[in-house]
Write a protein that holds these residues in place. Structure first.
Motif, PDB file in Angstrom:
ATOM      1  N   ASN A  34       0.831  -1.209   0.000  1.00 26.46           N
ATOM      2  CA  ASN A  34       0.000   0.000   0.000  1.00 26.46           C
ATOM      3  C   ASN A  34       0.866   1.259   0.000  1.00 26.46           C
ATOM      4  O   ASN A  34       1.792   1.367   0.804  1.00 26.46           O
ATOM      5  CB  ASN A  34      -0.915  -0.016   1.221  1.00 26.46           C
ATOM      6  CG  ASN A  34      -1.939   1.102   1.182  1.00 26.46           C
ATOM      7  OD1 ASN A  34      -1.840   2.077   1.907  1.00 26.46           O
ATOM      8  ND2 ASN A  34      -2.927   0.959   0.328  1.00 26.46           N
ATOM      9  N   PRO A  35       0.607   2.203  -0.917  1.00 25.20           N
ATOM     10  CA  PRO A  35       1.382   3.460  -0.926  1.00 25.20           C
ATOM     11  C   PRO A  35       1.207   4.227   0.380  1.00 25.20           C
ATOM     12  O   PRO A  35       0.112   4.246   0.959  1.00 25.20           O
ATOM     13  CB  PRO A  35       0.780   4.237  -2.108  1.00 25.20           C
ATOM     14  CG  PRO A  35       0.080   3.213  -2.939  1.00 25.20           C
ATOM     15  CD  PRO A  35      -0.386   2.156  -2.000  1.00 25.20           C
ATOM     16  N   ILE A  36       2.276   4.859   0.827  1.00 21.27           N
ATOM     17  CA  ILE A  36       2.254   5.602   2.087  1.00 21.27           C
ATOM     18  C   ILE A  36       2.455   7.083   1.795  1.00 21.27           C
ATOM     19  O   ILE A  36       3.338   7.465   1.032  1.00 21.27           O
ATOM     20  CB  ILE A  36       3.350   5.099   3.043  1.00 21.27           C
ATOM     21  CG1 ILE A  36       3.156   3.610   3.335  1.00 21.27           C
ATOM     22  CG2 ILE A  36       3.334   5.888   4.344  1.00 21.27           C
ATOM     23  CD1 ILE A  36       4.262   3.015   4.184  1.00 21.27           C
ATOM     24  N   ASP A  37       1.625   7.898   2.391  1.00 22.20           N
ATOM     25  CA  ASP A  37       1.756   9.346   2.259  1.00 22.20           C
ATOM     26  C   ASP A  37       1.238   9.984   3.535  1.00 22.20           C
ATOM     27  O   ASP A  37       0.509   9.363   4.305  1.00 22.20           O
ATOM     28  CB  ASP A  37       0.967   9.857   1.051  1.00 22.20           C
ATOM     29  CG  ASP A  37       1.544  11.159   0.510  1.00 22.20           C
ATOM     30  OD1 ASP A  37       2.278  11.828   1.260  1.00 22.20           O
ATOM     31  OD2 ASP A  37       1.265  11.492  -0.658  1.00 22.20           O
ATOM     32  N   ALA A 294       5.052   8.140  -2.147  1.00 20.41           N
ATOM     33  CA  ALA A 294       5.834   9.315  -1.745  1.00 20.41           C
ATOM     34  C   ALA A 294       7.019   8.935  -0.872  1.00 20.41           C
ATOM     35  O   ALA A 294       8.114   9.488  -1.016  1.00 20.41           O
ATOM     36  CB  ALA A 294       4.931  10.311  -1.013  1.00 20.41           C
ATOM     37  N   ALA A 295       6.824   7.976   0.047  1.00 13.21           N
ATOM     38  CA  ALA A 295       7.914   7.583   0.946  1.00 13.21           C
ATOM     39  C   ALA A 295       9.066   6.961   0.162  1.00 13.21           C
ATOM     40  O   ALA A 295      10.243   7.266   0.405  1.00 13.21           O
ATOM     41  CB  ALA A 295       7.390   6.606   1.998  1.00 13.21           C
ATOM     42  N   GLU A 296       8.749   6.091  -0.808  1.00 16.34           N
ATOM     43  CA  GLU A 296       9.796   5.450  -1.601  1.00 16.34           C
ATOM     44  C   GLU A 296      10.516   6.456  -2.497  1.00 16.34           C
ATOM     45  O   GLU A 296      11.738   6.393  -2.653  1.00 16.34           O
ATOM     46  CB  GLU A 296       9.190   4.326  -2.452  1.00 16.34           C
ATOM     47  CG  GLU A 296       8.691   3.131  -1.645  1.00 16.34           C
ATOM     48  CD  GLU A 296       8.170   2.031  -2.537  1.00 16.34           C
ATOM     49  OE1 GLU A 296       8.186   2.223  -3.777  1.00 16.34           O
ATOM     50  OE2 GLU A 296       7.739   0.993  -2.008  1.00 16.34           O
ATOM     51  N   VAL A 297       9.770   7.382  -3.085  1.00 11.06           N
ATOM     52  CA  VAL A 297      10.388   8.363  -3.988  1.00 11.06           C
ATOM     53  C   VAL A 297      11.365   9.250  -3.228  1.00 11.06           C
ATOM     54  O   VAL A 297      12.484   9.513  -3.696  1.00 11.06           O
ATOM     55  CB  VAL A 297       9.301   9.214  -4.681  1.00 11.06           C
ATOM     56  CG1 VAL A 297       9.934  10.362  -5.459  1.00 11.06           C
ATOM     57  CG2 VAL A 297       8.476   8.351  -5.620  1.00 11.06           C
ATOM     58  N   ASP A 319      21.261  20.880   1.128  1.00  8.34           N
ATOM     59  CA  ASP A 319      20.576  21.230   2.372  1.00  8.34           C
ATOM     60  C   ASP A 319      19.082  21.006   2.146  1.00  8.34           C
ATOM     61  O   ASP A 319      18.441  21.760   1.401  1.00  8.34           O
ATOM     62  CB  ASP A 319      20.861  22.689   2.751  1.00  8.34           C
ATOM     63  CG  ASP A 319      20.252  23.053   4.100  1.00  8.34           C
ATOM     64  OD1 ASP A 319      19.749  22.150   4.792  1.00  8.34           O
ATOM     65  OD2 ASP A 319      20.276  24.240   4.459  1.00  8.34           O
ATOM     66  N   ILE A 320      18.523  19.964   2.744  1.00  6.06           N
ATOM     67  CA  ILE A 320      17.118  19.624   2.543  1.00  6.06           C
ATOM     68  C   ILE A 320      16.246  20.552   3.392  1.00  6.06           C
ATOM     69  O   ILE A 320      16.363  20.590   4.615  1.00  6.06           O
ATOM     70  CB  ILE A 320      16.851  18.152   2.893  1.00  6.06           C
ATOM     71  CG1 ILE A 320      17.631  17.245   1.934  1.00  6.06           C
ATOM     72  CG2 ILE A 320      15.354  17.843   2.820  1.00  6.06           C
ATOM     73  CD1 ILE A 320      17.473  15.767   2.212  1.00  6.06           C
ATOM     74  N   GLU A 326      10.065  12.524   5.995  1.00  9.34           N
ATOM     75  CA  GLU A 326      10.096  12.647   7.455  1.00  9.34           C
ATOM     76  C   GLU A 326       8.702  12.887   8.013  1.00  9.34           C
ATOM     77  O   GLU A 326       8.341  12.347   9.065  1.00  9.34           O
ATOM     78  CB  GLU A 326      11.034  13.790   7.850  1.00  9.34           C
ATOM     79  CG  GLU A 326      12.488  13.563   7.469  1.00  9.34           C
ATOM     80  CD  GLU A 326      13.063  12.339   8.154  1.00  9.34           C
ATOM     81  OE1 GLU A 326      12.678  12.056   9.307  1.00  9.34           O
ATOM     82  OE2 GLU A 326      13.895  11.653   7.521  1.00  9.34           O
ATOM     83  N   LEU A 327       7.921  13.712   7.322  1.00  9.47           N
ATOM     84  CA  LEU A 327       6.548  13.956   7.764  1.00  9.47           C
ATOM     85  C   LEU A 327       5.727  12.669   7.713  1.00  9.47           C
ATOM     86  O   LEU A 327       4.921  12.406   8.620  1.00  9.47           O
ATOM     87  CB  LEU A 327       5.910  15.033   6.874  1.00  9.47           C
ATOM     88  CG  LEU A 327       4.451  15.381   7.153  1.00  9.47           C
ATOM     89  CD1 LEU A 327       4.285  15.929   8.559  1.00  9.47           C
ATOM     90  CD2 LEU A 327       3.926  16.389   6.122  1.00  9.47           C
ATOM     91  N   ILE A 328       5.958  11.873   6.673  1.00  8.35           N
ATOM     92  CA  ILE A 328       5.235  10.603   6.555  1.00  8.35           C
ATOM     93  C   ILE A 328       5.603   9.673   7.702  1.00  8.35           C
ATOM     94  O   ILE A 328       4.724   9.054   8.332  1.00  8.35           O
ATOM     95  CB  ILE A 328       5.541   9.951   5.191  1.00  8.35           C
ATOM     96  CG1 ILE A 328       4.931  10.758   4.051  1.00  8.35           C
ATOM     97  CG2 ILE A 328       5.033   8.519   5.150  1.00  8.35           C
ATOM     98  CD1 ILE A 328       5.365  10.310   2.687  1.00  8.35           C
ATOM     99  N   LYS A 329       6.900   9.564   7.989  1.00 10.73           N
ATOM    100  CA  LYS A 329       7.339   8.680   9.070  1.00 10.73           C
ATOM    101  C   LYS A 329       6.730   9.091  10.413  1.00 10.73           C
ATOM    102  O   LYS A 329       6.248   8.245  11.174  1.00 10.73           O
ATOM    103  CB  LYS A 329       8.863   8.696   9.158  1.00 10.73           C
ATOM    104  CG  LYS A 329       9.554   8.019   7.990  1.00 10.73           C
ATOM    105  CD  LYS A 329      11.066   8.105   8.133  1.00 10.73           C
ATOM    106  CE  LYS A 329      11.771   7.457   6.947  1.00 10.73           C
ATOM    107  NZ  LYS A 329      13.248   7.581   7.038  1.00 10.73           N
TER     108      LYS A 329
END
Length: 430
Positions: A34-37, A294-297, A319-320, A326-329
């Motif tokens: 299942n895609p995670i976002d 989104a998490a994998e990308v 510099d990210i 991170e928000l998804i995690k």
């Protein structure tokens, strides 16, 4: 009907257990696929057409580009409506399709229609499709930390090295650059000298365009050796532009340097990107392709950044600024923590109030099986694991437990009544 299902289930309990175990295993695999976002994608199913005609007013853009394109793009199959927006030098067309339409099929239909629109547009104007991303496709923002390099060089590194490398990552639709200066040659013409030499600005423009190209010749053979003849005429410096002849008057060439000045500078900007109040930065926005995880990308992009960083100039690093990963995690971890706590509390409450471990066990087992089955349905309806869907599952646990308690109490009540009746018959028989 319900009585027959219950009766069949009681008589074939091993089959029911096997089916439940199979659904649970299927659900576990569905959780992994299942895609995670962090947030659900509620944007419309749209295709964006972007047209650039710099230097023109919004009204001219509206009359000659936006209006003709909107009228020509209407009438396509499975379309809801077409919206247009005009601004200084740019036109945006939003073609909204039905929600069940495949986005790439929609893009093909728009491209087919655009092939017939070109004849109605001004000369030199070419509409292009926007990236195949959604309104929530901005999954990662980054800047280049380069304290000893000017903004023009930073933008060149971003546009000609970093952008092309990151755009090859699977699931990335586009890398949108921002900040800095885009280098360009600018020719400043003296109008008095144009009048003196009886020239126009169009003469200068045409002369520069004509001299900034290459032309091929043919194959020339000499002494059984073939030579390919060509001319290399690309402009590579300020001196090359200054020496371009614009006209010839009385045998004397009039060069660009005779009627103006040439300089290397940056393109005019409509804004700047400032980070933390410490000055301007150059960077890019990673736009995720439609339907991707989104998490994998974001993880793939960050891995690619480590590889790209090896080729950056000394002292330059990434510099990210914003990382959807991170928000998804954090979001998913919070929901998972809530689910585990809820399952534990519910299990303790069921055991405490029923005070019958077999009844409590039958209710507790329903929770992980039902959650696993819900992910099968999420994949079937193409719904990602996000804050809203996982919160809905968390809220549904209470309903699952309530149903289980009601059924267990009802069964316990009927069994107790049967047991009392049996005991009463035994007493009367004695």
């Amino acid at each position: 009907m319900v009585h027959r299902i219950i009766d069949w289930s009681l008589r074939n309990r091993f089959i029911v257990l096997a089916l439940s175990l199979g659904l649970f295993i299927w659900g576990v695999f569905s959780v992994k696929r299942n895609p995670i976002d962090a947030i659900p994608d509620l944007s419309e199913n749209q295709v964006i057409v972007f047209t650039e005609w710099m230097g023109r007013s919004p009204q001219l853009i509206e009359d000659q580009i936006t209006y003709p394109m909107v009228t020509n793009l209407q009438g396509m199959p499975n379309i809801k409506y077409v919206r247009g927006s005009s601004m200084f030098g740019m036109s945006f067309i939003y073609v909204i399709f039905e929600d069940d339409v495949d986005i790439y099929w929609a893009r093909e239909r728009v491209l087919e229609r655009l092939s017939t629109v070109g004849s109605t547009l001004p000369q030199g104007v070419t509409p292009t499709l926007g990236p195949d991303g959604t309104g929530v496709g901005h999954v990662l923002w980054y800047t280049l930390d380069a304290p000893n390099i000017d903004l023009g060089e930073q933008r060149a590194i971003q546009d000609w090295y970093v952008k092309f490398a990151l755009q090859n990552v699977s699931g990335v639709s586009e890398i949108a650059s921002f900040g800095g200066f885009q280098k360009q040659y600018q020719v400043t013409i003296n109008p008095n000298k144009l009048l003196y030499y009886k020239l126009s600005a169009a003469n200068v423009i045409n002369a520069i365009r004509a001299n900034n190209n290459e032309s091929g010749g043919r194959k020339f053979e000499m002494s059984d050796v073939g030579y390919i003849i060509k001319t290399s005429g690309y402009l590579q410096s300020i001196a090359d532009i200054e020496s371009i002849p614009v006209s010839n008057q009385q045998g004397n060439p009039i060069h660009v340097s005779d009627i103006g000045t040439v300089q290397m500078t940056g393109e005019s900007r409509l804004g700047i990107f400032d980070q933390d109040g410490e000055g301007e930065r150059v960077g890019g926005i990673v736009v995720m392709r439609y339907g991707e995880n989104a998490a994998e990308v974001t993880e793939k992009v960050k891995e690619k950044m480590k590889e790209v960083a090896k080729g950056l100039p000394e002292g330059v690093k990434f510099d990210i600024v914003y990382d959807r990963g991170e928000l998804i995690k954090e979001s998913i971890a919070s929901i998972k923590h809530t689910l585990v706590e809820e399952m534990i509390v519910v299990s303790l409450v069921v055991i405490l109030f029923l005070f019958h471990w077999r009844s409590a066990l039958s209710i507790i087992i329903q929770i992980p099986i039902t959650i696993a089955i819900s992910f099968i349905l999420l994949n079937a309806f193409d719904i990602s694991s996000n804050i809203m869907s996982l919160t809905g599952i968390a809220l549904a646990i209470g309903v699952i437990v309530d149903n289980g308690i009601i059924m267990s109490e009802n069964a316990y009540k009927h069994l107790a009544e049967r047991y009392s009746e049996k005991q009463l018959k035994n007493i009367k028989g004695v």
